[in-house]
Design a protein around this motif. Sequence first.
Motif, short mmCIF file in Angstrom:
data_model
loop_
_atom_site.label_atom_id
_atom_site.label_comp_id
_atom_site.label_asym_id
_atom_site.label_seq_id
_atom_site.Cartn_x
_atom_site.Cartn_y
_atom_site.Cartn_z
N GLY A 43 -147.13 -86.17 -46.27
CA GLY A 43 -146.36 -86.37 -45.05
C GLY A 43 -146.23 -85.08 -44.27
O GLY A 43 -146.59 -84.00 -44.73
N ASN A 44 -145.72 -85.19 -43.06
CA ASN A 44 -145.51 -84.02 -42.21
C ASN A 44 -144.55 -84.35 -41.10
O ASN A 44 -144.21 -85.51 -40.88
CB ASN A 44 -146.84 -83.50 -41.66
CG ASN A 44 -147.51 -84.49 -40.74
OD1 ASN A 44 -146.92 -84.93 -39.76
ND2 ASN A 44 -148.75 -84.84 -41.01
N GLN A 45 -144.11 -83.33 -40.41
CA GLN A 45 -143.28 -83.51 -39.22
C GLN A 45 -143.70 -82.47 -38.19
O GLN A 45 -144.25 -81.43 -38.53
CB GLN A 45 -141.80 -83.41 -39.54
CG GLN A 45 -141.38 -82.16 -40.24
CD GLN A 45 -139.92 -82.19 -40.60
OE1 GLN A 45 -139.09 -82.53 -39.79
NE2 GLN A 45 -139.61 -81.83 -41.84
N TRP A 46 -143.46 -82.77 -36.92
CA TRP A 46 -143.89 -81.88 -35.86
C TRP A 46 -143.02 -82.03 -34.64
O TRP A 46 -142.27 -83.00 -34.50
CB TRP A 46 -145.34 -82.16 -35.47
CG TRP A 46 -145.49 -83.43 -34.70
CD1 TRP A 46 -145.48 -83.56 -33.34
CD2 TRP A 46 -145.64 -84.75 -35.22
NE1 TRP A 46 -145.63 -84.89 -33.00
CE2 TRP A 46 -145.72 -85.64 -34.13
CE3 TRP A 46 -145.71 -85.27 -36.50
CZ2 TRP A 46 -145.88 -87.00 -34.29
CZ3 TRP A 46 -145.87 -86.63 -36.64
CH2 TRP A 46 -145.95 -87.47 -35.56
N LYS A 47 -143.14 -81.07 -33.76
CA LYS A 47 -142.54 -81.13 -32.43
C LYS A 47 -143.39 -80.28 -31.51
O LYS A 47 -143.88 -79.22 -31.90
CB LYS A 47 -141.10 -80.62 -32.42
CG LYS A 47 -140.52 -80.70 -31.01
CD LYS A 47 -139.05 -80.46 -30.94
CE LYS A 47 -138.62 -80.67 -29.48
NZ LYS A 47 -137.20 -80.66 -29.32
N GLN A 48 -143.56 -80.73 -30.28
CA GLN A 48 -144.26 -79.99 -29.24
C GLN A 48 -143.52 -80.25 -27.95
O GLN A 48 -143.18 -81.39 -27.65
CB GLN A 48 -145.71 -80.45 -29.14
CG GLN A 48 -146.59 -79.60 -28.25
CD GLN A 48 -146.35 -79.81 -26.76
OE1 GLN A 48 -146.17 -80.93 -26.30
NE2 GLN A 48 -146.35 -78.73 -26.00
N TYR B 136 -143.86 -74.66 -26.57
CA TYR B 136 -143.75 -74.33 -27.99
C TYR B 136 -143.99 -75.57 -28.83
O TYR B 136 -143.97 -76.70 -28.34
CB TYR B 136 -142.38 -73.73 -28.33
CG TYR B 136 -141.27 -74.74 -28.47
CD1 TYR B 136 -140.92 -75.23 -29.72
CD2 TYR B 136 -140.57 -75.21 -27.38
CE1 TYR B 136 -139.91 -76.16 -29.87
CE2 TYR B 136 -139.55 -76.13 -27.51
CZ TYR B 136 -139.22 -76.60 -28.76
OH TYR B 136 -138.23 -77.52 -28.90
N GLY B 137 -144.23 -75.35 -30.09
CA GLY B 137 -144.42 -76.45 -31.01
C GLY B 137 -144.50 -75.95 -32.43
O GLY B 137 -144.62 -74.76 -32.68
N TYR B 138 -144.39 -76.88 -33.36
CA TYR B 138 -144.54 -76.56 -34.78
C TYR B 138 -145.00 -77.79 -35.52
O TYR B 138 -144.87 -78.91 -35.04
CB TYR B 138 -143.24 -76.03 -35.39
CG TYR B 138 -142.11 -77.05 -35.42
CD1 TYR B 138 -142.00 -77.97 -36.45
CD2 TYR B 138 -141.16 -77.07 -34.41
CE1 TYR B 138 -140.98 -78.90 -36.48
CE2 TYR B 138 -140.14 -78.00 -34.43
CZ TYR B 138 -140.04 -78.90 -35.47
OH TYR B 138 -139.03 -79.82 -35.49
#
Length: 115
Positions: free
Chosen positions: A45-50, A35-37
Amino acid sequence: MKILIFSSIIAVCAAGIAPYGAYDDYYGYPQPYNYGYQVAGDYGGNQWKQESSDGVNAVGSYGYTDPYGLYREVNYVADQNGFQAQVKTNEPGTSNQNPADVYVYSDAYSGYGYH
């Protein structure tokens, strides 16, 4: 009434049925996942996770970039050896160091303020 409740409890226990289902039926066994977003900020700017897992070990990354260009990226593995992370950043006040088995790679400006 007390006899009816007591009889019901005895019947459930004798049948070997757990009142809310067995633990494995409710939680299941570890399953592989991926999963990720990614979220874009209102002002840049931005943020993420995978993250992905084979059901036992996990591998992933998360991080952010702020509107001024400061960033932090964490790449990690979580396995039988624990949580091992590598941090890449240009945040002020950071330097190349390796505390608590975390590898930090910093290209922060050595002066004060943003670069």
